[in-house]
Design a protein around this motif. Structure first.
Motif, PDB file in Angstrom:
ATOM      1  N   ASP A 109       9.737   9.778   2.908  1.00 36.62           N
ATOM      2  CA  ASP A 109       9.518  10.313   4.251  1.00 36.62           C
ATOM      3  C   ASP A 109      10.124   9.398   5.317  1.00 36.62           C
ATOM      4  OD1 ASP A 109       8.235  11.995   6.300  1.00 36.62           O
ATOM      5  OD2 ASP A 109       6.931  10.256   6.587  1.00 36.62           O
ATOM      6  N   LEU A 110       9.879   8.097   5.184  1.00 39.39           N
ATOM      7  CA  LEU A 110      10.414   7.154   6.176  1.00 39.39           C
ATOM      8  C   LEU A 110      11.941   7.169   6.158  1.00 39.39           C
ATOM      9  CD1 LEU A 110       9.804   5.024   8.315  1.00 39.39           C
ATOM     10  CD2 LEU A 110       9.654   3.312   6.501  1.00 39.39           C
ATOM     11  N   THR A 111      12.515   7.243   4.955  1.00 37.70           N
ATOM     12  CA  THR A 111      13.978   7.262   4.838  1.00 37.70           C
ATOM     13  C   THR A 111      14.552   8.541   5.443  1.00 37.70           C
ATOM     14  OG1 THR A 111      13.743   5.970   2.809  1.00 37.70           O
ATOM     15  CG2 THR A 111      15.891   6.970   3.219  1.00 37.70           C
ATOM     16  N   ARG A 112      13.910   9.664   5.188  1.00 35.62           N
ATOM     17  CA  ARG A 112      14.373  10.935   5.766  1.00 35.62           C
ATOM     18  C   ARG A 112      14.328  10.873   7.292  1.00 35.62           C
ATOM     19  NH1 ARG A 112      11.625  14.838   7.622  1.00 35.62           N
ATOM     20  NH2 ARG A 112       9.653  14.102   6.734  1.00 35.62           N
ATOM     21  N   ARG A 113      13.251  10.320   7.824  1.00 29.69           N
ATOM     22  CA  ARG A 113      13.133  10.198   9.284  1.00 29.69           C
ATOM     23  C   ARG A 113      14.205   9.268   9.854  1.00 29.69           C
ATOM     24  NH1 ARG A 113       7.670  11.024  11.526  1.00 29.69           N
ATOM     25  NH2 ARG A 113       6.327  11.975   9.944  1.00 29.69           N
ATOM     26  N   ALA A 114      14.547   8.238   9.077  1.00 29.76           N
ATOM     27  CA  ALA A 114      15.588   7.313   9.537  1.00 29.76           C
ATOM     28  C   ALA A 114      16.929   8.031   9.657  1.00 29.76           C
ATOM     29  CB  ALA A 114      15.702   6.131   8.572  1.00 29.76           C
ATOM     30  N   VAL A 115      17.228   8.857   8.665  1.00 26.58           N
ATOM     31  CA  VAL A 115      18.478   9.631   8.702  1.00 26.58           C
ATOM     32  C   VAL A 115      18.455  10.574   9.903  1.00 26.58           C
ATOM     33  CG1 VAL A 115      19.846  11.377   7.495  1.00 26.58           C
ATOM     34  CG2 VAL A 115      18.865   9.451   6.229  1.00 26.58           C
ATOM     35  N   GLU A 116      17.325  11.242  10.117  1.00 21.15           N
ATOM     36  CA  GLU A 116      17.211  12.172  11.249  1.00 21.15           C
ATOM     37  C   GLU A 116      17.380  11.454  12.586  1.00 21.15           C
ATOM     38  OE1 GLU A 116      14.190  15.326   9.030  1.00 21.15           O
ATOM     39  OE2 GLU A 116      13.444  14.109  10.724  1.00 21.15           O
ATOM     40  N   ALA A 117      16.969  10.175  12.607  1.00 20.76           N
ATOM     41  CA  ALA A 117      17.092   9.395  13.846  1.00 20.76           C
ATOM     42  C   ALA A 117      18.513   8.841  14.024  1.00 20.76           C
ATOM     43  CB  ALA A 117      16.082   8.248  13.841  1.00 20.76           C
ATOM     44  N   GLY A 118      19.392   9.149  13.064  1.00 24.73           N
ATOM     45  CA  GLY A 118      20.782   8.724  13.197  1.00 24.73           C
ATOM     46  C   GLY A 118      21.063   7.335  12.649  1.00 24.73           C
ATOM     47  N   ALA A 133      13.263   5.308  -3.074  1.00 27.52           N
ATOM     48  CA  ALA A 133      14.239   4.880  -2.066  1.00 27.52           C
ATOM     49  C   ALA A 133      15.670   5.103  -2.566  1.00 27.52           C
ATOM     50  CB  ALA A 133      14.018   3.412  -1.705  1.00 27.52           C
ATOM     51  N   LEU A 134      15.921   4.806  -3.849  1.00 26.92           N
ATOM     52  CA  LEU A 134      17.246   5.052  -4.423  1.00 26.92           C
ATOM     53  C   LEU A 134      17.599   6.531  -4.318  1.00 26.92           C
ATOM     54  CD1 LEU A 134      17.068   2.835  -7.649  1.00 26.92           C
ATOM     55  CD2 LEU A 134      18.740   2.563  -5.796  1.00 26.92           C
ATOM     56  N   ALA A 135      16.641   7.369  -4.679  1.00 27.29           N
ATOM     57  CA  ALA A 135      16.887   8.817  -4.631  1.00 27.29           C
ATOM     58  C   ALA A 135      17.159   9.277  -3.204  1.00 27.29           C
ATOM     59  CB  ALA A 135      15.689   9.567  -5.221  1.00 27.29           C
ATOM     60  N   ALA A 136      16.580   8.576  -2.234  1.00 24.39           N
ATOM     61  CA  ALA A 136      16.756   8.947  -0.823  1.00 24.39           C
ATOM     62  C   ALA A 136      18.013   8.336  -0.227  1.00 24.39           C
ATOM     63  CB  ALA A 136      15.527   8.516  -0.017  1.00 24.39           C
ATOM     64  N   VAL A 189       0.807  -1.224   0.000  1.00 19.20           N
ATOM     65  CA  VAL A 189       0.000   0.000   0.000  1.00 19.20           C
ATOM     66  C   VAL A 189       0.837   1.269   0.000  1.00 19.20           C
ATOM     67  CG1 VAL A 189      -2.048  -1.015   1.058  1.00 19.20           C
ATOM     68  CG2 VAL A 189      -0.242  -0.112   2.531  1.00 19.20           C
ATOM     69  N   GLY A 190       2.144   1.129   0.194  1.00 23.82           N
ATOM     70  CA  GLY A 190       3.009   2.304   0.291  1.00 23.82           C
ATOM     71  C   GLY A 190       3.210   2.974  -1.061  1.00 23.82           C
ATOM     72  N   VAL A 191       3.473   4.273  -1.031  1.00 23.24           N
ATOM     73  CA  VAL A 191       3.730   5.051  -2.247  1.00 23.24           C
ATOM     74  C   VAL A 191       5.045   5.817  -2.066  1.00 23.24           C
ATOM     75  CG1 VAL A 191       1.306   5.209  -2.914  1.00 23.24           C
ATOM     76  CG2 VAL A 191       2.295   6.965  -1.423  1.00 23.24           C
ATOM     77  N   PRO A 192       5.611   6.313  -3.186  1.00 25.32           N
ATOM     78  CA  PRO A 192       6.956   6.910  -3.111  1.00 25.32           C
ATOM     79  C   PRO A 192       7.119   8.008  -2.056  1.00 25.32           C
ATOM     80  CG  PRO A 192       6.395   6.484  -5.392  1.00 25.32           C
ATOM     81  CD  PRO A 192       5.169   6.145  -4.593  1.00 25.32           C
ATOM     82  N   ASP A 193       6.160   8.886  -1.900  1.00 21.81           N
ATOM     83  CA  ASP A 193       6.325   9.955  -0.901  1.00 21.81           C
ATOM     84  C   ASP A 193       6.515   9.372   0.497  1.00 21.81           C
ATOM     85  OD1 ASP A 193       6.118  11.866  -2.815  1.00 21.81           O
ATOM     86  OD2 ASP A 193       4.143  12.633  -2.198  1.00 21.81           O
TER      87      ASP A 193
END
Ligand code: MG
Length: 316
Positions: free
Chosen positions: A196-205, A229-232, A188-192
């Protein structure tokens, strides 16, 4: 891992093959052990180096994988090839160890409703169950992966808060996981959301080279999600050769992203991964004929494409 031109690590992608485990466990047709071994031989010949081979769960719960103890030692012993196995508890770990495993995966999800249905325990209980498994595997020097399934949505409770998926990833790393894989179990997931999840992962260290995504093509979004995901900055993706493993929550629908579809995209965009499309298609045809049905993947049907001639490639 890749043959070919000078390695640019940022253009290097790991393809984590899940066909023999996640693919076959959802198939109704029983596959003989010898055919599974042949399938894995073809995957190795195609260049795949991480192949999730089977599951050491109770043989009663997943009859399709009840031959794990015989299968694992029968797989080709090739330098640089890793065969992670799914392990739910210490009993499974002991069986996996006896069979010669050197890498494992544990499997939880974002919601109690899903884990109760899937593994018969709450999320918290699953983490309690995995703690000694991950610790023991660490003592053995095994590579350890942990899945966070239903990362974007749950078939029982709906939308999943990305912050919650991330909390679980952090807990699994704290328990010793080397890699956490977010699974879009019902597609059910979409690119945005992926970005978003990848950005949050980076922010979480969290380190992007220790994260992976497991996309399902249930609603046609798997490759779009890979691109996001590749772009992120994500560089590891799960895929199933032949597109095996339909969605268990939507009978008849597509499930796992097909390895051949992923490889086509990565090749056309110049990513290095070491996997040969025509050989993946050979393995895909083998598994489809073993299961007695046509290939479900896009590239399995259309073939690859030779830009020099304009013709399709890799078709039988
Ligand atoms: Mg799957």
């Amino acid at each position: 891992m890749t043959d070919g031109p000078a390695t640019d690590t940022d253009r290097h992608v790991r393809i984590y093959e899940v066909g023999p485990r996640d693919g076959l466990q959802n198939e109704a047709t029983e596959v003989p052990t010898a055919a599974k071994v042949r399938f894995v031989e073809l995957l190795v010949a195609a260049g795949l180096r991480e192949i999730e081979a089977t599951s050491f769960v109770s043989p009663r719960s997943i009859p399709q994988l009840a031959d794990a103890d015989e299968l694992l030692p029968a797989l080709p012993d090739v330098t640089g090839v890793r065969y992670p196995v799914l392990v739910p508890n210490l009993r499974g770990l002991a069986r996996a160890e006896a069979a010669g495993a050197e890498a494992l995966a544990v499997f939880t999800a974002t919601t109690d409703a899903f884990t109760e249905h899937n593994i018969g325990m709450s999320v918290a209980d699953s983490l309690d169950a995995f703690a000694p498994v991950l610790e023991r595997a660490g003592d053995l020097g095994w590579w350890r992966r942990a899945y966070v399934s239903t990362a974007f949505g749950c078939p029982y409770t709906g939308r999943v808060d990305p912050a919650h998926a991330l909390e679980l990833a952090v807990e699994l790393f704290d328990l010793g996981a080397d890699e956490v894989c977010f699974g879009d179990t019902i597609g059910v997931g979409v690119p945005d959301q992926v970005a978003d999840l990848t950005r949050r992962a980076v922010e979480a260290g969290l380190h992007l080279d220790r994260l992976a995504f497991h996309f399902h093509d249930t609603r046609g979004t798997a490759l779009a999600n890979v691109s996001a995901a590749l772009a992120a900055g994500i560089r590891c993706f799960d895929a199933s050769t032949g597109g095996t493993g339909g969605c268990p929550y939507a009978p008849g629908a597509a499930g796992n992203l097909a390895t051949e579809d992923l490889v086509y995209l990565l090749d056309a965009e110049g990513w290095q991964h070491g996997v040969k499309l025509d050989r993946v298609l050979e393995a895909a045809r083998f598994v489809a004929s073993t299961l007695g049905r046509p290939l479900a993947s896009k590239v399995g049907q259309a073939g690859g494409w030779d830009p020099a001639s304009g013709g399709a490639t890799g078709l039988a």
